[in-house]
Scaffold this active site. Sequence first.
Site, short mmCIF file in Angstrom:
data_model
loop_
_atom_site.label_atom_id
_atom_site.label_comp_id
_atom_site.label_asym_id
_atom_site.label_seq_id
_atom_site.Cartn_x
_atom_site.Cartn_y
_atom_site.Cartn_z
N GLU A 79 -11.54 18.00 7.24
CA GLU A 79 -12.09 17.00 8.15
C GLU A 79 -11.13 16.75 9.31
O GLU A 79 -11.55 16.66 10.48
CB GLU A 79 -12.36 15.69 7.41
N GLN A 113 1.11 16.50 46.02
CA GLN A 113 2.08 16.94 45.03
C GLN A 113 1.97 16.20 43.71
O GLN A 113 2.06 16.82 42.64
CB GLN A 113 3.51 16.79 45.59
N ARG A 120 -12.86 17.45 46.06
CA ARG A 120 -12.77 16.10 46.63
C ARG A 120 -11.73 16.06 47.75
O ARG A 120 -10.58 16.49 47.55
CB ARG A 120 -12.39 15.11 45.53
N ILE A 170 -21.62 11.00 4.75
CA ILE A 170 -20.66 10.73 3.68
C ILE A 170 -20.25 9.26 3.76
O ILE A 170 -19.89 8.75 4.83
CB ILE A 170 -19.44 11.67 3.76
#
Length: 381
Positions: free
Chosen positions: A244, A281, A270, A125
């Site tokens: 859209e 924390q 990890r 478009i």
Amino acid sequence: MKRTIYDEDHESFRASVKEFLDREVIPHVEQHATDKAMPREFWLEAGKQGFLGLEIPEEYGGSEAGDYRFNAVLTEELAKVNMALPSCVGIHADIVAPYLVHLTTEEQKKRWLPGFCAGEILTAIGMTEPSAGSDLAALKTTAVKDGDHWILNGSKTFITNGYSADLVVVAARTSPEKKARGISLFGVDTSLEGFSRGRKLDKVGQDESDTAELVFENVRLSDADLIGELDNGFIHMMNWLPQERLGSAITNLAHAGQILQETIQYAKDRKAFGKSIGEFQHNKFLLADLVTRVEVTQAFVDQCVLAHTAGELTPIDAAKAKWWTAQVQNDVLDHCVQLHGGYGFMNEYRVARAWRDARVTKIWAGSNEIMKELIGRDLGL
């Protein structure tokens, strides 16, 4: 929180989409990035699976699902792979489709829709121009009447699928004196004399996406190429922009949610200072914040999907969904990169590419600033 907007048919469809992506797309994503485009084989196979014709009537080769939730499921699964995939497929099957279904003549439907569904006619478009992005009313491309023909001149830029499209829905000024009320839409066959493409654009992200500049130099069109009503193109575009923007919102959130889940697993795996980085924390609280933000946003987007399925989604709610999910996505992915440390800045990691891919979502489909302007106007400001 369990989502309730989908039933067994939607989830069965989701499984078929996922199987297709696992087989036909995921093994080839690196090649797609190198080529800066999805190959035609992808489009043809997607057409065989019925993924391109969800909004197209059966008589023209589509499935005419009549339920936008199927579009949403397709978009979510595409977005879990990368951002470019729902962009390319969405332009064709979710953005161009309504124009070709609702605004075309019977002759145009027969000419375009069967190939559209099969992946044989790839579409784009043409709205955005070098000097007219969010301000669609300022476009400069013109179509001038010449007997029984229209002569199209101008250019478009940042056009997704632009380099390989066979048909482009082009917005052009047909009555300059009428300003926004003098714009019309045309279906431009890219094999016509006078049509040319610039280079594939070198973008910051979404390498797999075929994005190009388009040039029209005295392209001769007929009335049979006019889509919708003469001089009513701007209204047509405004009517379909909510879909859209909703598609963008669905993409944004599904993409961010997928990368966030992968980052949570990374935070578990990890190790640093003798324990997983997710146990610290700060990181634990951060991930709790991001998960909550995504899930709360999902509730709003799901309501927008239901509203659009019922034909009740307003342009303002679509604007809210678009800008908010773009912001949430970029915030989430920025934190995901940070949690990956130095690896988050390496292109071999999905999180790095996702972070790059997402940045444009605050710009395209109407920038976030324009979305806020629309919402503010609706407040009477």
